[in-house]
Design a protein around this motif. Sequence first.
Motif, PDB file in Angstrom:
ATOM      1  N   ARG A  40      18.870  14.742 -13.257  1.00 51.32           N
ATOM      2  CA  ARG A  40      18.763  15.931 -12.408  1.00 51.32           C
ATOM      3  C   ARG A  40      17.301  16.105 -12.012  1.00 51.32           C
ATOM      4  O   ARG A  40      16.423  15.458 -12.560  1.00 51.32           O
ATOM      5  N   GLY A  41      17.067  16.986 -11.072  1.00 55.04           N
ATOM      6  CA  GLY A  41      15.705  17.287 -10.678  1.00 55.04           C
ATOM      7  C   GLY A  41      14.995  18.101 -11.744  1.00 55.04           C
ATOM      8  O   GLY A  41      15.581  19.025 -12.308  1.00 55.04           O
ATOM      9  N   VAL A  42      13.769  17.749 -12.041  1.00 60.34           N
ATOM     10  CA  VAL A  42      12.984  18.477 -13.038  1.00 60.34           C
ATOM     11  C   VAL A  42      11.582  18.728 -12.504  1.00 60.34           C
ATOM     12  O   VAL A  42      11.051  17.956 -11.706  1.00 60.34           O
ATOM     13  N   ALA A  43      10.986  19.811 -12.981  1.00 62.37           N
ATOM     14  CA  ALA A  43       9.599  20.123 -12.629  1.00 62.37           C
ATOM     15  C   ALA A  43       8.658  19.135 -13.327  1.00 62.37           C
ATOM     16  O   ALA A  43       8.980  18.607 -14.392  1.00 62.37           O
ATOM     17  N   CYS A  44       7.509  18.932 -12.721  1.00 62.33           N
ATOM     18  CA  CYS A  44       6.511  18.034 -13.312  1.00 62.33           C
ATOM     19  C   CYS A  44       6.185  18.439 -14.746  1.00 62.33           C
ATOM     20  O   CYS A  44       5.998  17.584 -15.604  1.00 62.33           O
ATOM     21  N   SER A  45       6.138  19.734 -15.007  1.00 56.17           N
ATOM     22  CA  SER A  45       5.770  20.229 -16.334  1.00 56.17           C
ATOM     23  C   SER A  45       6.792  19.877 -17.409  1.00 56.17           C
ATOM     24  O   SER A  45       6.486  19.924 -18.597  1.00 56.17           O
ATOM     25  N   GLU A  46       8.010  19.510 -17.024  1.00 53.51           N
ATOM     26  CA  GLU A  46       9.036  19.132 -17.998  1.00 53.51           C
ATOM     27  C   GLU A  46       8.854  17.710 -18.511  1.00 53.51           C
ATOM     28  O   GLU A  46       9.463  17.336 -19.509  1.00 53.51           O
ATOM     29  N   ILE A  47       8.048  16.926 -17.821  1.00 50.03           N
ATOM     30  CA  ILE A  47       7.839  15.531 -18.206  1.00 50.03           C
ATOM     31  C   ILE A  47       6.471  15.441 -18.876  1.00 50.03           C
ATOM     32  O   ILE A  47       5.443  15.692 -18.249  1.00 50.03           O
ATOM     33  N   ASP A  48       6.473  15.096 -20.136  1.00 51.08           N
ATOM     34  CA  ASP A  48       5.248  15.064 -20.928  1.00 51.08           C
ATOM     35  C   ASP A  48       4.512  13.741 -20.703  1.00 51.08           C
ATOM     36  O   ASP A  48       4.889  12.711 -21.260  1.00 51.08           O
ATOM     37  N   LEU A  49       3.489  13.795 -19.862  1.00 52.01           N
ATOM     38  CA  LEU A  49       2.652  12.623 -19.626  1.00 52.01           C
ATOM     39  C   LEU A  49       1.306  12.835 -20.296  1.00 52.01           C
ATOM     40  O   LEU A  49       0.748  13.929 -20.227  1.00 52.01           O
ATOM     41  N   ALA A  50       0.785  11.808 -20.907  1.00 51.71           N
ATOM     42  CA  ALA A  50      -0.499  11.901 -21.607  1.00 51.71           C
ATOM     43  C   ALA A  50      -1.651  11.618 -20.645  1.00 51.71           C
ATOM     44  O   ALA A  50      -2.502  10.761 -20.906  1.00 51.71           O
ATOM     45  N   VAL A  51      -1.655  12.347 -19.520  1.00 48.91           N
ATOM     46  CA  VAL A  51      -2.714  12.187 -18.517  1.00 48.91           C
ATOM     47  C   VAL A  51      -3.115  13.565 -18.021  1.00 48.91           C
ATOM     48  O   VAL A  51      -2.391  14.542 -18.221  1.00 48.91           O
ATOM     49  N   SER A  52      -4.249  13.645 -17.347  1.00 50.02           N
ATOM     50  CA  SER A  52      -4.690  14.917 -16.773  1.00 50.02           C
ATOM     51  C   SER A  52      -3.739  15.327 -15.645  1.00 50.02           C
ATOM     52  O   SER A  52      -2.982  14.512 -15.123  1.00 50.02           O
ATOM     53  N   LYS A  53      -3.802  16.586 -15.268  1.00 54.61           N
ATOM     54  CA  LYS A  53      -2.933  17.092 -14.196  1.00 54.61           C
ATOM     55  C   LYS A  53      -3.186  16.341 -12.892  1.00 54.61           C
ATOM     56  O   LYS A  53      -2.248  15.977 -12.187  1.00 54.61           O
ATOM     57  N   SER A  54      -4.454  16.084 -12.572  1.00 55.60           N
ATOM     58  CA  SER A  54      -4.753  15.388 -11.314  1.00 55.60           C
ATOM     59  C   SER A  54      -4.251  13.945 -11.352  1.00 55.60           C
ATOM     60  O   SER A  54      -3.753  13.436 -10.341  1.00 55.60           O
ATOM     61  N   THR A  55      -4.348  13.296 -12.495  1.00 54.98           N
ATOM     62  CA  THR A  55      -3.829  11.929 -12.617  1.00 54.98           C
ATOM     63  C   THR A  55      -2.312  11.934 -12.522  1.00 54.98           C
ATOM     64  O   THR A  55      -1.712  11.068 -11.879  1.00 54.98           O
ATOM     65  N   GLY A  56      -1.676  12.932 -13.136  1.00 53.93           N
ATOM     66  CA  GLY A  56      -0.226  13.063 -13.023  1.00 53.93           C
ATOM     67  C   GLY A  56       0.201  13.251 -11.581  1.00 53.93           C
ATOM     68  O   GLY A  56       1.169  12.628 -11.120  1.00 53.93           O
ATOM     69  N   THR A  57      -0.524  14.085 -10.849  1.00 53.05           N
ATOM     70  CA  THR A  57      -0.240  14.304  -9.432  1.00 53.05           C
ATOM     71  C   THR A  57      -0.309  12.988  -8.664  1.00 53.05           C
ATOM     72  O   THR A  57       0.540  12.701  -7.812  1.00 53.05           O
ATOM     73  N   SER A  81      13.211  14.103  -8.515  1.00 49.97           N
ATOM     74  CA  SER A  81      14.496  13.457  -8.749  1.00 49.97           C
ATOM     75  C   SER A  81      14.357  11.972  -8.466  1.00 49.97           C
ATOM     76  O   SER A  81      13.655  11.574  -7.530  1.00 49.97           O
ATOM     77  N   LEU A  82      15.036  11.178  -9.254  1.00 51.41           N
ATOM     78  CA  LEU A  82      15.068   9.739  -9.039  1.00 51.41           C
ATOM     79  C   LEU A  82      15.982   9.425  -7.861  1.00 51.41           C
ATOM     80  O   LEU A  82      17.078   9.972  -7.762  1.00 51.41           O
ATOM     81  N   ARG A  83      15.527   8.556  -6.980  1.00 53.42           N
ATOM     82  CA  ARG A  83      16.353   8.142  -5.834  1.00 53.42           C
ATOM     83  C   ARG A  83      17.241   6.977  -6.256  1.00 53.42           C
ATOM     84  O   ARG A  83      17.281   5.926  -5.629  1.00 53.42           O
ATOM     85  N   ARG A  84      17.986   7.185  -7.329  1.00 55.29           N
ATOM     86  CA  ARG A  84      18.790   6.106  -7.907  1.00 55.29           C
ATOM     87  C   ARG A  84      19.785   5.517  -6.914  1.00 55.29           C
ATOM     88  O   ARG A  84      19.886   4.290  -6.793  1.00 55.29           O
ATOM     89  N   ALA A  85      20.523   6.348  -6.201  1.00 57.11           N
ATOM     90  CA  ALA A  85      21.529   5.828  -5.271  1.00 57.11           C
ATOM     91  C   ALA A  85      20.882   4.943  -4.210  1.00 57.11           C
ATOM     92  O   ALA A  85      21.384   3.850  -3.916  1.00 57.11           O
ATOM     93  N   ASP A  86      19.772   5.409  -3.642  1.00 57.64           N
ATOM     94  CA  ASP A  86      19.077   4.611  -2.623  1.00 57.64           C
ATOM     95  C   ASP A  86      18.571   3.299  -3.208  1.00 57.64           C
ATOM     96  O   ASP A  86      18.724   2.232  -2.609  1.00 57.64           O
ATOM     97  N   LEU A  87      17.956   3.373  -4.393  1.00 57.13           N
ATOM     98  CA  LEU A  87      17.405   2.165  -5.010  1.00 57.13           C
ATOM     99  C   LEU A  87      18.507   1.200  -5.427  1.00 57.13           C
ATOM    100  O   LEU A  87      18.342  -0.020  -5.310  1.00 57.13           O
TER     101      LEU A  87
END
Length: 112
Positions: A40-57, A81-87
């Motif tokens: 499903r679609g999720v906000a960027c903040s829901e995905i825990d990346l070990a990078v700065s906000k600008s790098t995540g962007t 959202s992942l474009r799974r169907a298209d990919l």
Amino acid sequence: MSTRILEHPSLEEIRLEAVLHALADPARLEVVRFLAEVGRGVACSEIDLAVSKSTGTHHYRVLREAGVITQVYRGTAKLNSLRRADLDVLFPGLIDSVIAAAGRERSRQHAT
């Protein structure tokens, strides 16, 4: 109220080399793995990346411009959202294979 719309490549504009480049980075691969898992679609903040906000962007922009994800604004948040169907239409099995290989790689690294 103005609506901000982000540019996304059409199905015909998605290129294998751009998708592979986008998937080559561990942080971007983690985003794809997470989106595939939740389905499903999720906000960027829901995905825990070990990078700065600008790098995540930057990572989200690379994925969007390659056609791997879609991003839409909902209020002040961007939903991803992942474009799974298209990919899957363009490159059957690619996303599943890459995610499975990434899981094996992660297991192999943790075993050492």
